[in-house]
Design an enzyme around this catalytic site. Sequence first.
Site, PDB file in Angstrom:
ATOM      1  N   LYS A  69       1.018  -1.430   0.124  1.00 28.49           N
ATOM      2  CA  LYS A  69       0.216   0.142  -0.121  1.00 28.49           C
ATOM      3  C   LYS A  69       0.835   1.137   0.188  1.00 28.49           C
ATOM      4  CE  LYS A  69      -1.618   3.399   1.900  1.00 28.49           C
ATOM      5  NZ  LYS A  69      -1.465   4.540   1.515  1.00 28.49           N
TER       6      LYS A  69
ATOM      7  N   GLU B 269      10.095   1.469  10.305  1.00 24.16           N
ATOM      8  CA  GLU B 269      10.737   2.592  10.532  1.00 24.16           C
ATOM      9  C   GLU B 269      10.163   4.067  10.659  1.00 24.16           C
ATOM     10  OE1 GLU B 269      13.585   1.902   6.697  1.00 24.16           O
ATOM     11  OE2 GLU B 269      14.278   0.210   8.133  1.00 24.16           O
TER      12      GLU B 269
ATOM     13  N   CYS C 156      13.877  11.244   6.222  1.00 24.82           N
ATOM     14  CA  CYS C 156      13.645  10.586   7.662  1.00 24.82           C
ATOM     15  C   CYS C 156      14.669  11.149   8.570  1.00 24.82           C
ATOM     16  CB  CYS C 156      13.626   9.196   7.649  1.00 24.82           C
ATOM     17  SG  CYS C 156      14.372   8.453   6.932  1.00 24.82           S
TER      18      CYS C 156
ATOM     19  N   GLU D 239       9.244  16.659  14.618  1.00 22.68           N
ATOM     20  CA  GLU D 239      10.135  16.138  13.576  1.00 22.68           C
ATOM     21  C   GLU D 239       8.929  17.315  12.784  1.00 22.68           C
ATOM     22  OE1 GLU D 239       8.674  13.026  11.194  1.00 22.68           O
ATOM     23  OE2 GLU D 239      10.655  12.674  10.923  1.00 22.68           O
TER      24      GLU D 239
HETATM   25  N1  LIG Z   1      12.797   5.783   9.126  1.00 25.48           N
HETATM   26  C1  LIG Z   1      12.313   6.207   8.223  1.00 25.48           C
HETATM   27  O1  LIG Z   1      13.352   4.730   7.534  1.00 25.48           O
HETATM   28  C2  LIG Z   1      11.824   6.903   7.586  1.00 25.48           C
HETATM   29  C3  LIG Z   1      11.680   6.686   5.870  1.00 25.48           C
HETATM   30  C4  LIG Z   1      10.964   7.663   5.037  1.00 25.48           C
HETATM   31  C5  LIG Z   1      10.108   8.810   5.947  1.00 25.48           C
HETATM   32  N2  LIG Z   1      10.118   7.882   7.270  1.00 25.48           N
HETATM   33  C6  LIG Z   1       8.880   8.914   8.179  1.00 25.48           C
HETATM   34  O2  LIG Z   1       7.210   8.820   7.963  1.00 25.48           O
HETATM   35  C7  LIG Z   1       6.845   9.946   7.382  1.00 25.48           C
HETATM   36  C8  LIG Z   1       6.522  10.815   6.240  1.00 25.48           C
HETATM   37  O3  LIG Z   1       6.238  10.432   5.559  1.00 25.48           O
HETATM   38  P1  LIG Z   1       4.668  10.264   5.880  1.00 25.48           P
HETATM   39  O4  LIG Z   1       3.814  11.020   5.876  1.00 25.48           O
HETATM   40  O5  LIG Z   1       3.841   9.391   4.464  1.00 25.48           O
HETATM   41  O6  LIG Z   1       3.860   9.041   6.753  1.00 25.48           O
HETATM   42  P2  LIG Z   1       2.683   8.652   7.154  1.00 25.48           P
HETATM   43  O7  LIG Z   1       3.026   7.819   8.196  1.00 25.48           O
HETATM   44  O8  LIG Z   1       1.450   9.901   7.012  1.00 25.48           O
HETATM   45  O9  LIG Z   1       2.112   7.095   6.049  1.00 25.48           O
HETATM   46  C9  LIG Z   1       3.262   6.566   6.060  1.00 25.48           C
HETATM   47  C10 LIG Z   1       1.792   5.408   5.062  1.00 25.48           C
HETATM   48  O10 LIG Z   1       1.195   4.838   5.819  1.00 25.48           O
HETATM   49  C11 LIG Z   1      -0.126   4.580   5.804  1.00 25.48           C
HETATM   50  N3  LIG Z   1      -1.001   5.488   6.800  1.00 25.48           N
HETATM   51  C12 LIG Z   1      -1.099   6.362   7.445  1.00 25.48           C
HETATM   52  N4  LIG Z   1      -2.207   5.605   8.608  1.00 25.48           N
HETATM   53  C13 LIG Z   1      -3.234   4.415   8.352  1.00 25.48           C
HETATM   54  C14 LIG Z   1      -3.048   3.624   8.934  1.00 25.48           C
HETATM   55  N5  LIG Z   1      -3.937   4.351  10.213  1.00 25.48           N
HETATM   56  N6  LIG Z   1      -3.169   2.193   8.820  1.00 25.48           N
HETATM   57  C15 LIG Z   1      -2.312   2.053   7.810  1.00 25.48           C
HETATM   58  N7  LIG Z   1      -1.564   2.621   7.118  1.00 25.48           N
HETATM   59  C16 LIG Z   1      -1.733   3.810   7.396  1.00 25.48           C
HETATM   60  C17 LIG Z   1      -0.632   6.289   4.341  1.00 25.48           C
HETATM   61  O11 LIG Z   1      -0.852   6.051   3.518  1.00 25.48           O
HETATM   62  C18 LIG Z   1       1.193   5.874   3.783  1.00 25.48           C
HETATM   63  O12 LIG Z   1       1.415   4.861   3.152  1.00 25.48           O
HETATM   64  C19 LIG Z   1       8.045  11.632   8.505  1.00 25.48           C
HETATM   65  O13 LIG Z   1       7.855  10.861   9.994  1.00 25.48           O
HETATM   66  C20 LIG Z   1       9.309  10.253   8.218  1.00 25.48           C
HETATM   67  O14 LIG Z   1      10.075  10.773   9.270  1.00 25.48           O
HETATM   68  C21 LIG Z   1      10.637   7.463   8.113  1.00 25.48           C
HETATM   69  O1  LIG Z   2      13.498   9.538   4.448  1.00 23.46           O
HETATM   70  C1  LIG Z   2      14.350   8.665   4.765  1.00 23.46           C
HETATM   71  C2  LIG Z   2      14.954   7.900   4.063  1.00 23.46           C
HETATM   72  C3  LIG Z   2      15.708   6.582   4.446  1.00 23.46           C
HETATM   73  C4  LIG Z   2      16.040   5.378   3.509  1.00 23.46           C
HETATM   74  C5  LIG Z   2      16.151   3.926   3.717  1.00 23.46           C
HETATM   75  O2  LIG Z   2      16.134   3.602   3.725  1.00 23.46           O
HETATM   76  C6  LIG Z   2      17.597   3.627   2.896  1.00 23.46           C
HETATM   77  O3  LIG Z   2      18.198   4.301   2.387  1.00 23.46           O
HETATM   78  O4  LIG Z   2      17.673   2.474   2.925  1.00 23.46           O
END
Ligand SMILES: NC(=O)c1ccc[n+]([C@@H]2O[C@H](COP(=O)([O-])OP(=O)(O)OC[C@H]3O[C@@H](n4cnc5c(N)ncnc54)[C@H](O)[C@@H]3O)[C@@H](O)[C@H]2O)c1
Ligand SMILES: O=C/C=C/C=C(\O)C(=O)O
Length: 486
Positions: free
Chosen positions: A178, A254, A288, A390
């Site tokens: 998804k 993550e 992130c 964040e």
């Molecule tokens: N740690 C990492 O590797 C990493 C990498 C990239 C982004 N991020 C984090 O992701 C965030 C930005 O991405 P975003 O805005 O898409 O995050 P988000 O949590 O809003 O959404 C991520 C995904 O989860 C889905 N989702 C949302 N609510 C849900 C629920 N209740 N049940 C199931 N699925 C659900 C969304 O549709 C989307 O596909 C930031 O906080 C960033 O730090 C972390």
């Molecule tokens: O925004 C977050 C970036 C994540 C990066 C990775 O998970 C990767 O480099 O494998």
Amino acid sequence: MKEIKHFINGEYVGSASGKLFDNVNPSNGQVIAKIHEAGEAEVDAAVKAARAALKGPWGKMTVAERTEILHRVAAGITARFDEFLEAECLDTGKPKSLASHIDIPRGAANFSVFADLVKNVPTEAFEMATPDGTGALNYGVRRPKGVIGVISPWNLPLLLMTWKVGPALACGNTVVVKPSEETPTTTALLGEVMNAAGVPAGVYNVVHGFGGNSAGAFLTAHPDVDAITFTGETGTGETIMRAAAKGVRQVSLELGGKNAGIVFADCDMDKAIEGTLRSAFANCGQVCLGTERVYVQRPIFDEFVARLKAGAEALKIGEPNDPSANFGSLVSHKHREKVLSYYQKAKDEGATIVTGGGVPDMPAHLAGGAWVQPTIWTGLPDDSAVVTEEIFGPCCHIRPFDTEEEAIELANSLPYGLASAIWTENSSRAHRVAGQIEAGIVWVNSWFLRDLRTAFGGAKQSGIGREGGVHSLEFYTELKNICVKL
Ligand SMILES: NC(=O)c1ccc[n+]([C@@H]2O[C@H](COP(=O)([O-])OP(=O)(O)OC[C@H]3O[C@@H](n4cnc5c(N)ncnc54)[C@H](O)[C@@H]3O)[C@@H](O)[C@H]2O)c1
Ligand SMILES: O=C/C=C/C=C(\O)C(=O)O
């Protein structure tokens, strides 16, 4: 108008409900496609197809046959590089100069690296004595976990989705993906590559929609999903963890971060400026692992602030096709509202605005885009919202520090623990400080250098588990011990 459909059992299918939502180009605000929103019926069909595929040819393949196909998937992405690049940049607004070096190549690498890995990782064996003297032999074997739910974010759509799908398939699982509602296109396009590479129908499935009360929630609640790997906000991770608890499904999470950069007076200033500029402003700050808190040792504070300001003001803002652009739009107007709300909070909290803090003037044909200025602040208290929450935008706050102990305490002061970058030419200090930072990933004199064999993931509220190299096998397989009496 182009439609983006679900990919279930090797075919593109629409939603029974006919529900559609807009796919918007964030560079100019124009609708570029209509996306089918999955209901429970589509999610159930995808999970059923994934379950059936485990019992079909995919489940019967040898590791060699499976990994050969995954190398063909990697080659398929590379062969259609320009299509993936165009799709990713239209969905995200990021410059092609960035996506052509990071997002798309890593989409291919995430398949080839894990295809090679699973062929070469041993398991374990133990000979044991037994009371009757004949002994016994224990050996470990790995088996696929089953149907994996993959939920991915919008900032690096292809990279982060394949970071999960690559190892999941390499380990013999099947997946239901998804993707984010903001950035569905490359995940959908990958279905064509899967078919062309000979991945059996049902191994790779894609359902589109939102999170709560939509495709995301239907997927995590589905009782026939064996495990869930999620990348996204910490709050969403908590919600998904609750959903996974029903039926005791394992999660790999993550999550968010509020990463600290620590710049010592003995750093190589050129390296520290270049690395911090990328870490704060690459991908319009939507990484992130990026740095939103910069701690700079007092003797070089003024110089560092001045040079980072100059670097931010030299960024070339532009739309993806602009070859000179190295700074694109945010992913959506909704996200821009969030980022601008923090720009306002910074003003309200009395920040010194070193540069930026608003919306750039754009040419008429881009005026509808989700543009913001790269922004740097100083002078905020450590407990301000801008310094503790964040933002996930092109902004950072710079604060002076005096001692190493103070810098470590500041860096570790938040519930997040994803990444950190330390800048010093003193190698003893580098190892000493890195060892005390409460994060899953610490870079020294670098940022976003990625060896895919290493453990990747967050500590504290930035995640659960590690993916990357053999660590991915821990999540995507069940390790079984077989004990044979000799
Ligand atoms: N740690 C990492 O590797 C990493 C990498 C990239 C982004 N991020 C984090 O992701 C965030 C930005 O991405 P975003 O805005 O898409 O995050 P988000 O949590 O809003 O959404 C991520 C995904 O989860 C889905 N989702 C949302 N609510 C849900 C629920 N209740 N049940 C199931 N699925 C659900 C969304 O549709 C989307 O596909 C930031 O906080 C960033 O730090 C972390
Ligand atoms: O925004 C977050 C970036 C994540 C990066 C990775 O998970 C990767 O480099 O494998």
